[in-house]
Design an enzyme around this catalytic site. Structure first.
Site, PDB file in Angstrom:
ATOM      1  N   ARG A 185      -8.990  47.541 -19.921  1.00 30.48           N
ATOM      2  CA  ARG A 185      -8.221  47.543 -21.167  1.00 30.48           C
ATOM      3  C   ARG A 185      -9.050  47.103 -22.370  1.00 30.48           C
ATOM      4  O   ARG A 185      -8.771  47.510 -23.497  1.00 30.48           O
ATOM      5  CB  ARG A 185      -6.994  46.632 -21.032  1.00 30.48           C
ATOM      6  N   CYS A 227      -3.551  32.285 -18.931  1.00 29.74           N
ATOM      7  CA  CYS A 227      -3.102  31.686 -17.669  1.00 29.74           C
ATOM      8  C   CYS A 227      -2.834  30.197 -17.828  1.00 29.74           C
ATOM      9  O   CYS A 227      -2.209  29.577 -16.974  1.00 29.74           O
ATOM     10  CB  CYS A 227      -4.116  31.924 -16.553  1.00 29.74           C
TER      11      CYS A 227
END
Length: 497
Positions: free
Chosen positions: A177, A281
């Site tokens: 991406r 995260c």
């Protein structure tokens, strides 16, 4: 249309790749490039180049390795702005946030520059008459890194500087991406004097991942990403006899006690939840409001979340950018819908946000109050700018809530009570803990990693555990007897004398 290739054996190449994937500009919603997707044979070419380079690089002196690492550090520092702008264009995060990412990656490079000290072994003289024992660590060979879209510079730098400093050759499979930052990093390694083939970038999808996991010449695999993929990579790589460090997802809680400074806590909660559009995260996605201060906290958090300036990453006034893709945006909006339907109260609604002049993948900061543990917005890792507020009566109930969660990556507590903070840090089953620090990412000379479903395998990443992961120990027991004193061998098990 610009085509992003691979970096194998010291330069760019298409290899045998014919498949491509789009690379979007998240702020405009337009495709800006296409990236080649490697086939199994392309992985074979990259691994072969790394294997050849390893033979000489593993024998390079520590002086030569550190010279290359210091040069690489200077080049990355010099190109930090360029890297940050690439990240902003392909990931969507604001440039100031991207610069912070590059800086945290550089800290690992600086740690790796100390490799002569980190690889020092041990020596014991005269363990028996005329016998000495010493240990040293050797590199593994070809090692691979599979990294996520959310930190296209920092997370790979958790891996490859340490691996290369230890004498390994590295094959990186970044996210398809936002692959361009890794290509610039490869060029900087080359300019720093790293021999061709020691660092390679192979862009791709699951085909490339499986080829790395199956390749017999790949000795170890490092991964950061979602829990389902971490579990898959750990299982497949382990079955193929490889070392694996696989870091998975998270549901990070921040506990706010009634004695906390509400203004300080709410500021940091919003920044930790909405920074990088929540695509971290270590983002705080669950705030635990304890006791009588809950209403005041939610009011303060809501006011600050509603005031966040959302815009394109290149706009210096933007505090939060878009999410990575249209699919990510739609998934996040679906979670907000679900939270509302399941009974949460929308303190701030980020749906329907528009940014004038930009038809990108924007989701506004969202705060959901009175969330309960059975709701989807609490159970799942949303990976977006959504903060769920859960209420508990006391700190012990908050600890219980955190420990019942399947993830154990990071957590934080806001309090002015030292006893409560100490009870919290000892009681939670979580790998990284912040006390009045919302995102407790350790410095590079410590190791990063969580517990429970946030980690598969035993090894955390970078720091001392990173050095241990990318090397293996040898212990040598040696005797050099004087010829005139030579004696016959004994048949019993060796003991000291």
């Amino acid at each position: 249309m610009r085509t992003i290739e691979h970096w194998i054996g010291g330069g760019t190449t298409r290899a045998g790749s014919t498949r491509t994937a789009p690379v979007w500009n998240p702020a405009s919603g337009e495709q800006q490039a296409e990236v080649l997707l490697a086939e199994t044979a392309d992985i074979g070419v990259a691994v072969a180049a790394a294997k050849t380079a390893f033979e000489s690089w593993s024998q390079a002196s520590l002086t030569k390795r550190t010279k290359v690492l210091f040069a690489f550090r200077e080049l990355v520092s010099r190109h930090a702005r360029e890297l940050a702008e690439i990240i902003a264009d392909e990931h969507g995060k604001v440039v100031s946030d991207a610069l912070g990412e590059v800086q945290r990656g550089l800290e690992v490079v600086e740690f790796a520059c100390g490799i002569p000290q980190l690889l020092k072994g041990e020596y014991s003289d005269q363990v028996s008459t005329g016998v000495d024992v010493f240990s040293f660590r050797e590199p593994l060979g070809v090692v691979a890194g599979i990294t996520p879209f959310n930190f296209p510079v920092m997370v790979p730098m958790w891996m490859h500087p340490v691996a290369i400093a230890c004498g390994n050759a590295f094959v990186l499979k970044p996210s398809e991406r936002d692959p361009s930052a890794s290509m610039l990093v490869a060029k900087l390694w080359s300019e720093a004097g790293l021999p061709d083939g020691v660092f390679n970038v192979v862009n791709g999808d699951k085909t490339a991942v499986d080829a790395l996991l199956d390749h017999p010449d790949v000795a170890a695999v490092s991964f950061v990403g979602s829990t389902p993929i971490a579990r898959y990579i750990h299982g497949k790589a382990s079955a193929n006899g490889k070392r694996v460090q696989a870091l998975g997802g998270a549901k990070n809680h921040a506990v706010v006690l009634p004695d906390a400074d509400v203004d300080f806590a709410s500021d940091h909660l919003v920044a930790a939840a909405m920074g990088s559009a929540g695509e971290r995260c270590m983002a705080i996605s669950a705030a635990v409001a304890v006791g009588r201060g809950a209403d005041e906290l939610v009011e303060a958090v809501a006011a600050k979340a509603a005031a966040v300036k959302v815009g394109p990453g290149r706009d210096e006034s933007s505090e939060m950018g878009p999410v990575i893709t249209a699919a990510a945006r739609d998934r996040i909006l679906g979670y907000i819908d679900s939270g509302e339907k399941q009974g949460a109260t929308l303190a701030v609604d980020g749906r329907g946000l528009t940014v004038p002049g930009h038809d990108g993948f924007f989701v506004g900061p969202t705060v959901l109050d009175r969330v309960t543990p059975e709701m989807d917005v609490y159970r799942d890792e949303i990976f977006g700018p959504v903060l769920s507020v859960v209420r508990t009566d006391d700190v012990d109930a908050a600890i219980e809530l955190i420990n019942a969660n399947p993830y154990g990556n990071g957590t934080a507590i806001f309090t002015s009570n030292g006893e409560a903070a100490r009870r919290f840090q000892r009681g939670v089953k979580v790998g990284m803990i912040g006390v009045n620090v919302p995102i407790p990412v350790p410095m590079a000379y410590y190791s990063f990693g969580g517990w429970k479903d946030s980690l598969f395998g035993q090894s955390h990443i970078h720091g001392p555990e990173g050095v241990a992961f990318y090397t293996r120990a040898k212990v040598v027991t040696s005797r050099w007897p004087r010829v005139e004193h030579a004696i016959g061998a004994s048949y019993h098990f060796p003991t000291t004398s």
